[in-house]
Design a protein around this motif. Structure first.
Motif, PDB file in Angstrom:
ATOM      1  N   ARG A  58       0.230 -13.270  -1.702  1.00 28.12           N
ATOM      2  CA  ARG A  58       0.226 -12.458  -0.481  1.00 28.12           C
ATOM      3  C   ARG A  58       0.910 -11.119  -0.707  1.00 28.12           C
ATOM      4  O   ARG A  58       0.437 -10.084  -0.229  1.00 28.12           O
ATOM      5  CB  ARG A  58       0.898 -13.210   0.670  1.00 28.12           C
ATOM      6  N   PHE A  59       2.017 -11.135  -1.433  1.00 31.22           N
ATOM      7  CA  PHE A  59       2.696  -9.873  -1.710  1.00 31.22           C
ATOM      8  C   PHE A  59       1.838  -8.969  -2.579  1.00 31.22           C
ATOM      9  O   PHE A  59       1.845  -7.743  -2.414  1.00 31.22           O
ATOM     10  CB  PHE A  59       4.051 -10.140  -2.376  1.00 31.22           C
ATOM     11  N   ALA A  60       1.091  -9.576  -3.500  1.00 32.53           N
ATOM     12  CA  ALA A  60       0.199  -8.777  -4.348  1.00 32.53           C
ATOM     13  C   ALA A  60      -0.941  -8.190  -3.524  1.00 32.53           C
ATOM     14  O   ALA A  60      -1.284  -7.006  -3.664  1.00 32.53           O
ATOM     15  CB  ALA A  60      -0.353  -9.640  -5.484  1.00 32.53           C
ATOM     16  N   ARG A  61      -1.549  -9.000  -2.665  1.00 30.07           N
ATOM     17  CA  ARG A  61      -2.631  -8.505  -1.811  1.00 30.07           C
ATOM     18  C   ARG A  61      -2.144  -7.413  -0.877  1.00 30.07           C
ATOM     19  O   ARG A  61      -2.892  -6.469  -0.572  1.00 30.07           O
ATOM     20  CB  ARG A  61      -3.227  -9.656  -1.000  1.00 30.07           C
ATOM     21  N   GLY A  62      -0.900  -7.524  -0.432  1.00 29.11           N
ATOM     22  CA  GLY A  62      -0.336  -6.528   0.469  1.00 29.11           C
ATOM     23  C   GLY A  62       0.261  -5.340  -0.247  1.00 29.11           C
ATOM     24  O   GLY A  62       0.785  -4.434   0.405  1.00 29.11           O
ATOM     25  N   ARG A  63       0.168  -5.354  -1.583  1.00 29.71           N
ATOM     26  CA  ARG A  63       0.684  -4.252  -2.413  1.00 29.71           C
ATOM     27  C   ARG A  63       2.140  -3.941  -2.080  1.00 29.71           C
ATOM     28  O   ARG A  63       2.565  -2.776  -2.073  1.00 29.71           O
ATOM     29  CB  ARG A  63      -0.181  -3.010  -2.237  1.00 29.71           C
ATOM     30  N   LEU A  64       2.904  -5.010  -1.781  1.00 29.07           N
ATOM     31  CA  LEU A  64       4.337  -4.930  -1.506  1.00 29.07           C
ATOM     32  C   LEU A  64       4.659  -4.102  -0.265  1.00 29.07           C
ATOM     33  O   LEU A  64       5.818  -3.751  -0.041  1.00 29.07           O
ATOM     34  CB  LEU A  64       5.105  -4.373  -2.715  1.00 29.07           C
ATOM     35  N   ASN A  65       3.641  -3.815   0.538  1.00 26.41           N
ATOM     36  CA  ASN A  65       3.862  -3.093   1.791  1.00 26.41           C
ATOM     37  C   ASN A  65       4.100  -4.107   2.913  1.00 26.41           C
ATOM     38  O   ASN A  65       3.232  -4.935   3.188  1.00 26.41           O
ATOM     39  CB  ASN A  65       2.629  -2.233   2.110  1.00 26.41           C
ATOM     40  N   PRO A  66       5.282  -4.087   3.560  1.00 28.25           N
ATOM     41  CA  PRO A  66       5.599  -5.092   4.579  1.00 28.25           C
ATOM     42  C   PRO A  66       4.558  -5.199   5.686  1.00 28.25           C
ATOM     43  O   PRO A  66       4.236  -6.307   6.136  1.00 28.25           O
ATOM     44  CB  PRO A  66       6.951  -4.629   5.123  1.00 28.25           C
TER      45      PRO A  66
END
Length: 206
Positions: A58-66
Protein backbone atom coordinates in the motif's frame (compact mmCIF):
# COMPACT_ATOMS: atom_id res chain seq x y z
CA UNK A 1 1.65 7.00 29.61
CA UNK A 2 1.11 3.84 27.53
CA UNK A 3 -0.29 4.94 24.20
CA UNK A 4 -1.10 1.39 23.11
CA UNK A 5 -3.31 0.97 26.19
CA UNK A 6 -4.97 4.32 25.57
CA UNK A 7 -5.53 3.35 21.93
CA UNK A 8 -7.24 0.13 22.97
CA UNK A 9 -9.49 1.97 25.44
CA UNK A 10 -10.45 4.53 22.81
CA UNK A 11 -11.12 1.95 20.10
CA UNK A 12 -13.24 -0.06 22.57
CA UNK A 13 -15.37 3.01 23.30
CA UNK A 14 -15.61 3.80 19.59
CA UNK A 15 -16.84 0.31 18.75
CA UNK A 16 -19.48 0.51 21.49
CA UNK A 17 -20.66 3.86 20.15
CA UNK A 18 -20.84 2.61 16.56
CA UNK A 19 -23.13 -0.19 17.68
CA UNK A 20 -25.73 2.44 18.70
CA UNK A 21 -25.89 4.13 15.28
CA UNK A 22 -28.83 3.91 12.91
CA UNK A 23 -28.45 3.28 9.15
CA UNK A 24 -29.09 6.99 8.62
CA UNK A 25 -26.32 7.89 11.07
CA UNK A 26 -23.78 5.96 9.01
CA UNK A 27 -24.57 8.15 5.99
CA UNK A 28 -24.18 11.44 7.89
CA UNK A 29 -21.36 13.75 6.75
CA UNK A 30 -18.49 13.84 9.25
CA UNK A 31 -16.04 16.62 10.11
CA UNK A 32 -13.67 15.08 7.54
CA UNK A 33 -14.49 16.87 4.31
CA UNK A 34 -16.15 14.58 1.76
CA UNK A 35 -16.41 11.64 4.16
CA UNK A 36 -19.53 10.22 5.75
CA UNK A 37 -19.43 8.43 9.09
CA UNK A 38 -18.99 5.10 7.28
CA UNK A 39 -16.05 6.54 5.31
CA UNK A 40 -14.29 7.66 8.48
CA UNK A 41 -14.61 4.21 10.00
CA UNK A 42 -13.54 2.52 6.76
CA UNK A 43 -10.39 4.63 6.91
CA UNK A 44 -9.86 4.02 10.64
CA UNK A 45 -9.79 0.22 10.26
CA UNK A 46 -8.12 0.09 6.84
CA UNK A 47 -4.69 -0.92 8.18
CA UNK A 48 -5.86 -3.54 10.68
CA UNK A 49 -6.05 -6.62 8.47
CA UNK A 50 -3.35 -6.18 5.84
CA UNK A 51 -0.19 -7.36 7.61
CA UNK A 52 3.40 -6.40 6.83
CA UNK A 53 3.26 -7.29 3.14
CA UNK A 54 0.01 -5.37 2.73
CA UNK A 55 1.53 -2.32 4.37
CA UNK A 56 4.55 -2.41 2.07
CA UNK A 57 2.37 -2.80 -1.03
CA UNK A 58 0.00 0.00 0.00
CA UNK A 59 2.81 2.41 0.79
CA UNK A 60 4.42 1.59 -2.54
CA UNK A 61 1.16 2.11 -4.45
CA UNK A 62 0.67 5.39 -2.62
CA UNK A 63 4.24 6.45 -3.42
CA UNK A 64 4.72 7.23 0.30
CA UNK A 65 2.20 10.06 0.04
CA UNK A 66 -0.11 9.95 3.11
CA UNK A 67 -3.16 11.20 1.19
CA UNK A 68 -2.73 8.60 -1.55
CA UNK A 69 -2.07 5.83 0.98
CA UNK A 70 -5.21 6.72 2.95
CA UNK A 71 -7.27 6.94 -0.25
CA UNK A 72 -6.20 3.42 -1.24
CA UNK A 73 -7.14 2.01 2.15
CA UNK A 74 -10.43 3.86 2.22
CA UNK A 75 -11.36 2.58 -1.25
CA UNK A 76 -10.74 -1.00 -0.18
CA UNK A 77 -13.12 -0.78 2.79
CA UNK A 78 -15.68 1.88 1.86
CA UNK A 79 -18.10 -0.69 0.44
CA UNK A 80 -18.22 -2.79 3.61
CA UNK A 81 -21.43 -2.87 5.64
CA UNK A 82 -21.43 -1.18 9.07
CA UNK A 83 -21.65 -4.50 10.86
CA UNK A 84 -18.53 -5.72 9.12
CA UNK A 85 -16.63 -2.52 9.87
CA UNK A 86 -17.53 -2.84 13.56
CA UNK A 87 -16.48 -6.50 13.58
CA UNK A 88 -13.08 -5.62 12.13
CA UNK A 89 -12.63 -2.91 14.75
CA UNK A 90 -13.68 -5.28 17.53
CA UNK A 91 -11.17 -7.87 16.31
CA UNK A 92 -8.35 -5.33 16.27
CA UNK A 93 -8.75 -3.23 19.40
CA UNK A 94 -4.99 -3.30 19.89
CA UNK A 95 -3.40 -1.28 17.09
CA UNK A 96 -1.01 -3.15 14.81
CA UNK A 97 1.06 -2.30 11.77
CA UNK A 98 1.20 1.39 10.90
CA UNK A 99 -1.29 2.46 13.64
CA UNK A 100 1.01 0.83 16.22
CA UNK A 101 3.99 2.91 15.10
CA UNK A 102 5.66 5.27 17.55
CA UNK A 103 4.41 3.26 20.51
CA UNK A 104 0.79 3.33 19.39
CA UNK A 105 0.77 7.11 18.82
CA UNK A 106 -0.91 6.95 15.42
CA UNK A 107 -3.61 4.47 16.43
CA UNK A 108 -4.40 6.47 19.56
CA UNK A 109 -4.59 9.89 17.89
CA UNK A 110 -6.44 8.54 14.86
CA UNK A 111 -9.03 6.73 16.97
CA UNK A 112 -9.76 9.58 19.34
CA UNK A 113 -9.90 12.36 16.76
CA UNK A 114 -12.03 10.34 14.33
CA UNK A 115 -14.34 9.41 17.20
CA UNK A 116 -15.05 13.12 17.62
CA UNK A 117 -15.24 13.61 13.84
CA UNK A 118 -18.39 11.51 13.82
CA UNK A 119 -19.88 12.36 17.21
CA UNK A 120 -20.08 16.10 16.61
CA UNK A 121 -22.16 16.02 13.39
CA UNK A 122 -24.43 13.41 14.97
CA UNK A 123 -25.05 15.64 17.98
CA UNK A 124 -23.76 12.95 20.33
CA UNK A 125 -21.15 14.69 22.52
CA UNK A 126 -19.21 12.90 25.20
CA UNK A 127 -16.80 13.78 27.97
CA UNK A 128 -13.43 12.43 26.88
CA UNK A 129 -11.58 10.97 29.89
CA UNK A 130 -8.90 13.45 30.97
CA UNK A 131 -6.31 10.68 31.05
CA UNK A 132 -6.84 10.33 27.29
CA UNK A 133 -7.56 13.92 26.30
CA UNK A 134 -4.43 15.36 27.90
CA UNK A 135 -1.95 13.09 26.06
CA UNK A 136 -4.00 13.36 22.87
CA UNK A 137 -3.45 17.12 22.85
CA UNK A 138 0.30 16.62 23.03
CA UNK A 139 0.31 13.78 20.51
CA UNK A 140 -1.67 15.83 17.97
CA UNK A 141 1.09 18.43 17.99
CA UNK A 142 3.76 16.03 16.77
CA UNK A 143 2.05 12.99 15.24
CA UNK A 144 3.06 12.35 11.61
CA UNK A 145 0.62 13.83 9.09
CA UNK A 146 -1.15 15.95 11.72
CA UNK A 147 1.88 18.01 12.78
CA UNK A 148 -0.36 20.41 14.65
CA UNK A 149 2.69 22.18 16.06
CA UNK A 150 3.04 23.95 12.72
CA UNK A 151 -0.57 25.08 12.86
CA UNK A 152 -0.24 26.63 16.33
CA UNK A 153 3.27 28.08 15.95
CA UNK A 154 3.74 31.39 17.78
CA UNK A 155 0.62 30.87 19.91
CA UNK A 156 -0.02 29.69 23.44
CA UNK A 157 -2.71 27.03 23.68
CA UNK A 158 -4.49 26.69 27.02
CA UNK A 159 -7.17 24.15 27.93
CA UNK A 160 -9.92 25.61 30.11
CA UNK A 161 -11.11 22.29 31.51
CA UNK A 162 -7.88 20.43 32.30
CA UNK A 163 -4.27 21.11 33.16
CA UNK A 164 -2.68 21.43 29.72
CA UNK A 165 -0.96 24.21 27.84
CA UNK A 166 1.58 24.57 25.07
CA UNK A 167 3.63 27.29 23.41
CA UNK A 168 4.26 30.98 23.81
CA UNK A 169 2.57 33.99 22.29
CA UNK A 170 -1.00 35.26 22.00
CA UNK A 171 -3.32 32.98 23.98
CA UNK A 172 -5.92 30.65 22.50
CA UNK A 173 -8.10 29.19 25.24
CA UNK A 174 -11.07 26.84 25.32
CA UNK A 175 -12.31 23.30 26.00
CA UNK A 176 -9.64 20.65 25.55
CA UNK A 177 -11.70 18.75 22.99
CA UNK A 178 -12.15 21.85 20.83
CA UNK A 179 -8.44 22.61 21.10
CA UNK A 180 -7.62 19.06 20.02
CA UNK A 181 -9.78 19.16 16.92
CA UNK A 182 -8.49 22.61 15.98
CA UNK A 183 -4.88 21.48 16.40
CA UNK A 184 -5.78 18.57 14.11
CA UNK A 185 -7.02 21.05 11.49
CA UNK A 186 -10.78 20.61 11.75
CA UNK A 187 -12.49 23.76 10.51
CA UNK A 188 -15.41 25.33 12.35
CA UNK A 189 -14.37 24.15 15.80
CA UNK A 190 -12.04 27.12 16.26
CA UNK A 191 -15.14 29.28 16.77
CA UNK A 192 -15.50 27.66 20.19
CA UNK A 193 -12.14 29.06 21.30
CA UNK A 194 -11.29 32.54 22.54
CA UNK A 195 -8.33 34.76 23.30
CA UNK A 196 -6.21 37.23 21.39
CA UNK A 197 -4.63 34.43 19.39
CA UNK A 198 -7.95 32.97 18.24
CA UNK A 199 -8.24 35.07 15.03
CA UNK A 200 -4.71 34.07 14.05
CA UNK A 201 -5.47 30.38 14.51
CA UNK A 202 -8.85 30.75 12.77
CA UNK A 203 -7.12 32.12 9.68
CA UNK A 204 -4.84 29.06 9.61
CA UNK A 205 -7.48 26.36 9.87
CA UNK A 206 -10.01 28.02 7.56
Amino acid sequence: MNLRTLAREERTDLAAFLETLSPEDWETPSLCEGWRVRDVIAHAISFDEIGLRGHVERFARGRLNPNRINAIGHAEYAGREPEELIAILRSNLDPSGFPAAFGGMIGFADGLIHHQDIRRPLGRPREIPAERLRPALSVALFAPVLLGVLRVRGLRMEAADLDWSFGRGPVVRGPGEALLLTIAGRSGVVEELEGEGQPILAARVG
